[in-house]
Motif scaffolding. Sequence first.
Motif, PDB file in Angstrom:
ATOM      1  N   PHE A   1       0.839  -1.199   0.000  1.00 36.03           N
ATOM      2  CA  PHE A   1       0.000   0.000   0.000  1.00 36.03           C
ATOM      3  C   PHE A   1       0.877   1.252   0.000  1.00 36.03           C
ATOM      4  O   PHE A   1       0.567   2.238  -0.684  1.00 36.03           O
ATOM      5  CB  PHE A   1      -0.915  -0.003   1.222  1.00 36.03           C
ATOM      6  CG  PHE A   1      -1.910   1.117   1.241  1.00 36.03           C
ATOM      7  CD1 PHE A   1      -3.067   1.060   0.479  1.00 36.03           C
ATOM      8  CD2 PHE A   1      -1.697   2.244   2.029  1.00 36.03           C
ATOM      9  CE1 PHE A   1      -3.988   2.102   0.499  1.00 36.03           C
ATOM     10  CE2 PHE A   1      -2.608   3.283   2.060  1.00 36.03           C
ATOM     11  CZ  PHE A   1      -3.759   3.216   1.283  1.00 36.03           C
ATOM     12  N   ALA A   2       1.964   1.215   0.767  1.00 39.62           N
ATOM     13  CA  ALA A   2       2.888   2.351   0.808  1.00 39.62           C
ATOM     14  C   ALA A   2       3.488   2.612  -0.569  1.00 39.62           C
ATOM     15  O   ALA A   2       3.644   3.767  -0.991  1.00 39.62           O
ATOM     16  CB  ALA A   2       3.997   2.092   1.827  1.00 39.62           C
ATOM     17  N   THR A   3       3.816   1.537  -1.293  1.00 40.84           N
ATOM     18  CA  THR A   3       4.385   1.676  -2.637  1.00 40.84           C
ATOM     19  C   THR A   3       3.365   2.253  -3.616  1.00 40.84           C
ATOM     20  O   THR A   3       3.656   3.167  -4.380  1.00 40.84           O
ATOM     21  CB  THR A   3       4.873   0.310  -3.157  1.00 40.84           C
ATOM     22  OG1 THR A   3       5.851  -0.208  -2.265  1.00 40.84           O
ATOM     23  CG2 THR A   3       5.476   0.436  -4.549  1.00 40.84           C
TER      24      THR A   3
ATOM     25  N   ALA B   1      -9.119  -3.947  -3.455  1.00 37.45           N
ATOM     26  CA  ALA B   1     -10.220  -4.824  -3.029  1.00 37.45           C
ATOM     27  C   ALA B   1     -10.171  -6.157  -3.758  1.00 37.45           C
ATOM     28  O   ALA B   1     -10.344  -7.227  -3.163  1.00 37.45           O
ATOM     29  CB  ALA B   1     -11.554  -4.134  -3.255  1.00 37.45           C
ATOM     30  N   ILE B   2      -9.943  -6.101  -5.075  1.00 36.41           N
ATOM     31  CA  ILE B   2      -9.802  -7.287  -5.920  1.00 36.41           C
ATOM     32  C   ILE B   2      -8.515  -7.129  -6.731  1.00 36.41           C
ATOM     33  O   ILE B   2      -8.373  -6.135  -7.438  1.00 36.41           O
ATOM     34  CB  ILE B   2     -10.978  -7.440  -6.909  1.00 36.41           C
ATOM     35  CG1 ILE B   2     -12.317  -7.390  -6.188  1.00 36.41           C
ATOM     36  CG2 ILE B   2     -10.860  -8.728  -7.694  1.00 36.41           C
ATOM     37  CD1 ILE B   2     -13.496  -7.305  -7.131  1.00 36.41           C
TER      38      ILE B   2
ATOM     39  N   LEU C   1      -6.884  -2.706   7.389  1.00 32.58           N
ATOM     40  CA  LEU C   1      -7.129  -1.265   7.391  1.00 32.58           C
ATOM     41  C   LEU C   1      -6.056  -0.532   8.195  1.00 32.58           C
ATOM     42  O   LEU C   1      -5.532   0.496   7.758  1.00 32.58           O
ATOM     43  CB  LEU C   1      -8.518  -0.977   7.966  1.00 32.58           C
ATOM     44  CG  LEU C   1      -8.888   0.501   8.130  1.00 32.58           C
ATOM     45  CD1 LEU C   1      -8.894   1.215   6.784  1.00 32.58           C
ATOM     46  CD2 LEU C   1     -10.245   0.642   8.816  1.00 32.58           C
ATOM     47  N   LEU C   2      -5.728  -1.069   9.363  1.00 27.61           N
ATOM     48  CA  LEU C   2      -4.677  -0.455  10.185  1.00 27.61           C
ATOM     49  C   LEU C   2      -3.337  -0.475   9.463  1.00 27.61           C
ATOM     50  O   LEU C   2      -2.551   0.477   9.564  1.00 27.61           O
ATOM     51  CB  LEU C   2      -4.575  -1.196  11.526  1.00 27.61           C
ATOM     52  CG  LEU C   2      -5.788  -1.079  12.453  1.00 27.61           C
ATOM     53  CD1 LEU C   2      -5.597  -1.942  13.701  1.00 27.61           C
ATOM     54  CD2 LEU C   2      -6.032   0.377  12.850  1.00 27.61           C
ATOM     55  N   ALA C   3      -3.078  -1.575   8.739  1.00 27.18           N
ATOM     56  CA  ALA C   3      -1.829  -1.659   7.976  1.00 27.18           C
ATOM     57  C   ALA C   3      -1.791  -0.594   6.885  1.00 27.18           C
ATOM     58  O   ALA C   3      -0.741   0.006   6.622  1.00 27.18           O
ATOM     59  CB  ALA C   3      -1.697  -3.048   7.360  1.00 27.18           C
TER      60      ALA C   3
ATOM     61  N   MET D   1      -8.630   5.913   0.044  1.00 25.96           N
ATOM     62  CA  MET D   1      -8.405   4.643  -0.656  1.00 25.96           C
ATOM     63  C   MET D   1      -8.396   3.473   0.333  1.00 25.96           C
ATOM     64  O   MET D   1      -8.905   2.390   0.041  1.00 25.96           O
ATOM     65  CB  MET D   1      -7.082   4.686  -1.422  1.00 25.96           C
ATOM     66  CG  MET D   1      -7.084   5.557  -2.679  1.00 25.96           C
ATOM     67  SD  MET D   1      -8.211   4.979  -3.972  1.00 25.96           S
ATOM     68  CE  MET D   1      -9.667   5.991  -3.622  1.00 25.96           C
ATOM     69  N   ALA D   2      -7.828   3.689   1.506  1.00 25.36           N
ATOM     70  CA  ALA D   2      -7.765   2.631   2.519  1.00 25.36           C
ATOM     71  C   ALA D   2      -9.167   2.239   2.973  1.00 25.36           C
ATOM     72  O   ALA D   2      -9.528   1.053   2.965  1.00 25.36           O
ATOM     73  CB  ALA D   2      -6.922   3.099   3.706  1.00 25.36           C
ATOM     74  N   TRP D   3      -9.970   3.211   3.365  1.00 25.71           N
ATOM     75  CA  TRP D   3     -11.325   2.930   3.860  1.00 25.71           C
ATOM     76  C   TRP D   3     -12.211   2.354   2.753  1.00 25.71           C
ATOM     77  O   TRP D   3     -12.958   1.390   2.978  1.00 25.71           O
ATOM     78  CB  TRP D   3     -11.958   4.205   4.408  1.00 25.71           C
ATOM     79  CG  TRP D   3     -11.453   4.593   5.763  1.00 25.71           C
ATOM     80  CD1 TRP D   3     -10.473   5.513   6.044  1.00 25.71           C
ATOM     81  CD2 TRP D   3     -11.876   4.065   7.026  1.00 25.71           C
ATOM     82  NE1 TRP D   3     -10.262   5.588   7.399  1.00 25.71           N
ATOM     83  CE2 TRP D   3     -11.119   4.714   8.027  1.00 25.71           C
ATOM     84  CE3 TRP D   3     -12.826   3.118   7.394  1.00 25.71           C
ATOM     85  CZ2 TRP D   3     -11.281   4.437   9.376  1.00 25.71           C
ATOM     86  CZ3 TRP D   3     -12.989   2.838   8.750  1.00 25.71           C
ATOM     87  CH2 TRP D   3     -12.228   3.491   9.721  1.00 25.71           C
ATOM     88  N   LYS D   4     -12.133   2.924   1.553  1.00 29.58           N
ATOM     89  CA  LYS D   4     -13.001   2.485   0.463  1.00 29.58           C
ATOM     90  C   LYS D   4     -12.675   1.052   0.033  1.00 29.58           C
ATOM     91  O   LYS D   4     -13.584   0.248  -0.203  1.00 29.58           O
ATOM     92  CB  LYS D   4     -12.851   3.436  -0.729  1.00 29.58           C
ATOM     93  CG  LYS D   4     -13.827   3.122  -1.871  1.00 29.58           C
ATOM     94  CD  LYS D   4     -13.663   4.122  -3.016  1.00 29.58           C
ATOM     95  CE  LYS D   4     -14.608   3.766  -4.167  1.00 29.58           C
ATOM     96  NZ  LYS D   4     -14.453   4.703  -5.311  1.00 29.58           N
ATOM     97  N   SER D   5     -11.394   0.711  -0.045  1.00 30.64           N
ATOM     98  CA  SER D   5     -11.008  -0.634  -0.466  1.00 30.64           C
ATOM     99  C   SER D   5     -11.470  -1.681   0.534  1.00 30.64           C
ATOM    100  O   SER D   5     -11.945  -2.759   0.146  1.00 30.64           O
ATOM    101  CB  SER D   5      -9.487  -0.724  -0.652  1.00 30.64           C
ATOM    102  OG  SER D   5      -8.812  -0.474   0.568  1.00 30.64           O
TER     103      SER D   5
END
Length: 213
Positions: free
Chosen positions: A25-27, A124-125, A165-167, A40-44
């Motif tokens: 996710f960081a990348t 998500a996918i 999500l935390l990650a 993006m984090a919450w939506k995914s």
Amino acid sequence: MDSLLLASFVTFFVAIDPVAMAPMFATMTAQMAPDWRRYMAWKSIAIATGILLAFAFGGAWLLEHLGVSIDAFRIAGGLLLFLIAVDMLFEKRSERREERAEEVAAANASHPGHRDDISVFPLAIPLISGPGAIASIMLFFAQHQDPMERALILSGVGINLILCLLAFLAAGPLSKFMGQTVASMLTRIFGILLAALAAQFVVDGVRNAFGIG
């Protein structure tokens, strides 16, 4: 009950792999603004949750209309999870995910300021609710009809989605803190556990299909 929750947690921990999500996710979001990154984090996670719930409660209906028995799906799902476990043991799965993350990061870098929506694909996918997670939740729901048991299964899924999500939200610091060695060790340990669970799915499917025991 405790064993079911533990089995669910371990299976989805391996299928979703929250530990590996942080550096990916960081990348992928390195060129994004902080507010868009959080969105993006919450939506995914929300989309992945909806997908897994849809297959959990609609998977049996789908199999019925396809003419596939639960035992056949149990065997096929077990074999699929076993292949994922083997990939994890040899880190092939991590390599493919990292390549996908680098491709997204390169695309974002070539369009600075562009708010690319990566919540559906590839987050998500297939990264969160991929074939392994979908097969797992269908297998668990096929084996356990009791509402309390299903609640425990969903709890195992929910814990992993929260960890994921935390990650995402703490991707940068978490990936630095974990380090490659710790992440690799956890991946291999849970890969072995997933292989054992996958083998059990196959054994149960064969036993029920052929009336053995």
